[in-house]
Scaffold this motif. Sequence first.
Motif, PDB file in Angstrom:
ATOM      1  N   LYS A  23       0.857  -1.181   0.000  1.00  0.00           N
ATOM      2  CA  LYS A  23       0.000   0.000   0.000  1.00  0.00           C
ATOM      3  C   LYS A  23       0.895   1.233   0.000  1.00  0.00           C
ATOM      4  O   LYS A  23       1.912   1.279   0.691  1.00  0.00           O
ATOM      5  N   ARG A  24       0.473   2.246  -0.774  1.00  0.00           N
ATOM      6  CA  ARG A  24       1.197   3.505  -0.776  1.00  0.00           C
ATOM      7  C   ARG A  24       1.060   4.116   0.620  1.00  0.00           C
ATOM      8  O   ARG A  24      -0.037   4.155   1.172  1.00  0.00           O
ATOM      9  N   PRO A  25       2.189   4.575   1.185  1.00  0.00           N
ATOM     10  CA  PRO A  25       2.085   5.154   2.530  1.00  0.00           C
ATOM     11  C   PRO A  25       1.027   6.260   2.553  1.00  0.00           C
ATOM     12  O   PRO A  25       0.956   7.060   1.631  1.00  0.00           O
TER      13      PRO A  25
ATOM     14  N   VAL B 145       8.208  -0.624   3.158  1.00  0.00           N
ATOM     15  CA  VAL B 145       8.560   0.156   1.969  1.00  0.00           C
ATOM     16  C   VAL B 145      10.057  -0.029   1.678  1.00  0.00           C
ATOM     17  O   VAL B 145      10.892   0.368   2.494  1.00  0.00           O
ATOM     18  N   PRO B 146      10.412  -0.654   0.532  1.00  0.00           N
ATOM     19  CA  PRO B 146      11.817  -1.044   0.339  1.00  0.00           C
ATOM     20  C   PRO B 146      12.817   0.111   0.473  1.00  0.00           C
ATOM     21  O   PRO B 146      13.829  -0.034   1.151  1.00  0.00           O
TER      22      PRO B 146
ATOM     23  N   SER C 101       8.585   3.970  -4.168  1.00  0.00           N
ATOM     24  CA  SER C 101       9.080   2.633  -3.876  1.00  0.00           C
ATOM     25  C   SER C 101       7.944   1.659  -3.575  1.00  0.00           C
ATOM     26  O   SER C 101       8.031   0.471  -3.888  1.00  0.00           O
ATOM     27  N   ALA C 102       6.851   2.158  -2.988  1.00  0.00           N
ATOM     28  CA  ALA C 102       5.724   1.281  -2.684  1.00  0.00           C
ATOM     29  C   ALA C 102       4.830   1.095  -3.901  1.00  0.00           C
ATOM     30  O   ALA C 102       4.153   0.083  -4.036  1.00  0.00           O
TER      31      ALA C 102
ATOM     32  N   TYR D   7      10.080  -2.932  -7.089  1.00  0.00           N
ATOM     33  CA  TYR D   7      10.946  -2.723  -5.921  1.00  0.00           C
ATOM     34  C   TYR D   7      10.691  -3.759  -4.836  1.00  0.00           C
ATOM     35  O   TYR D   7      11.540  -4.018  -3.992  1.00  0.00           O
ATOM     36  N   THR D   8       9.490  -4.338  -4.839  1.00  0.00           N
ATOM     37  CA  THR D   8       9.170  -5.380  -3.873  1.00  0.00           C
ATOM     38  C   THR D   8       9.577  -6.752  -4.412  1.00  0.00           C
ATOM     39  O   THR D   8      10.200  -7.548  -3.711  1.00  0.00           O
TER      40      THR D   8
END
Lengths: 302, 279
Positions: free
Chosen positions: A17-19, A153-154, A284-285, A290-291
């Motif tokens: 999830k996007r912060p 979040v990476p 990043s999210a 990135y994950t």
Amino acid sequence: MVPRAEFGSYYGRPILKRPRWKAPHMPGYLYFGGLSGAAATMAAMADATGRRRLSLTGRLTALTAAAAGSALLIDELGRPERFLHMLRVFKPTSPMSVGSWVLAAHGGLTGAAAASAVTGIAPRLGRAAGAGAALTGPVLATYTGVLIADTAVPAWHEGYRHLPLLFAGSALASAGAVGMAAVPGREGAPARRMVVLGAGLELAAAGMLERGKGMREEPELVSEPYRIGRAGALLRYGRALTAAGAAGTLVAGRSRTAAVMSALAVTGGALCTRFAVLYAGHASAEDPKYTVVPQRARVTRA
Amino acid sequence: MTNSLFGPLHDVAEEAGYADPPERAGFFTDTSVCIGCKACEVACKEWNAIPEDGYALTGMSYDNTGALGASTWRHVAFIEQSAPREVDQGDGASRWLMASDVCKHCTHAACLDVCPTGALFRTEFATVVVQQDICNGCAYCVSACPYGVIDRREDDGRAWKCTMCYDRLGDGMEPACAKACPTDSIQYGPLDELRERARERLGDLHDQGVTEARLYGEDENDGVGGDGAFFLLLDEPETYGLPPDPVVTTRDLPAMWKWAGGAAAALAGCVAVSFLGRR
Ligand code: SF4
Ligand code: SF4
């Protein structure tokens, strides 16, 4: 440039999830928390070495910034009226819980120290409170690195070595900037040294973060959000402003204009850096590569 | 307190402070029999009185809910693959993968660990639930979940996710989704039993030549200490929108605090150094 990553995903949709943390609240909180923490430590040292004006500046800055930071933090909650639920429990596994307690203690101490300094009432208690705030200050300025690194979040998680140092350097420079703008001449010399030291730390930590130094899997990819897009641009502006401010500081002892201009540049640099960190987290999210790519590399190797 | 942050942990509820907890409850979702009817999504909405998501179409497939979220606690993914894998699909040149996703009720739940209010708590069934009268909407859990499950509902300001029908479990009933699932793709029960059943099913599928079948989230030695809700998948996890090797963020927490401590000391040291020398 990192080569286009080949990886599987569910129609390219994000995994994380996007912060929900947003601008200007979150970067503003990071800036003010750092400013308050470093200013409180500066005030206590100024007090101990008999620099009255610098001490008063530091105390007022520490209090104002703690208040501004708290206001932003509360306004960012989905239910601001439930802010006090933060102090229902103390959870060492939650950096936000630890931080809320540190912020509460720091706010109280800086409030007492500033009130005593302004009114002249209970000077000894005021000094003791100021000394206490010098201990909570560095914690307040750096725990925020853990706050955002303790996530999935990476770009944030893998930056856990760099972020506290980045925020420490930036906080030093920010507090020094206010001190040098407000206190000219000889008495302000320590503030100017804080700017130079802080800017050096900030630039060094940001450089390592951007290059992914010390990150585990696929460092070049995981650190990419700090180099490209809005976050990358902001980090570059931030670096230019911080470096210019630090350079200006070298002549700021003689020229008031140079002192104010340098202080503004350093403050701008600190703000750019904080916004860059937020946007790098969002980017990043949002992109599943990135994950997936670093995790896939780990699985394949095992 | 061993393995309280990371690693295998068998007595999850006991570790959370329950004196004599019932057996750990869980979900086993066998996606190989899912027909994509979305009965689970509907049953979950109905039982838990979750608001609607609107009627927007995603345009990417028949899946119009897209992902788990604050008002989607079961999500059925539809994956259309143009080329069949090793399985003989007859003369068809494509296959559908369907999978009902849900909160994993992790053994080491990052959402729970980072929640500053204690709103997220571990139940006696070792599941993870949000106390809605406590949550202040700080959204820390949203960024901490390595599976992207929990989210904040913006009109309400609080974080929401699957409770594994905590209210039903207390009354000895199974969760609404498992009850509604017509193919038994979603199975509810004691976690140990489910793991055994899953291994048997996996063996059967492998014997039938479905070699790409695999279990996901059943291993206590994985990055989150094993999931309370685990899956049988027919392709890589990322194909379904699942992370291939999620790790609970608190694994690195001691190291994070150490680096922060070092940075705090550096800050204090730099201030002190700045004040050295003549006035
Ligand atoms: S999947 Fe996410 S929301 Fe569910 S228990 Fe694990 S960390 Fe929490
Ligand atoms: S949003 Fe609510 S449940 Fe999530 S961490 Fe914050 S207080 Fe806890």
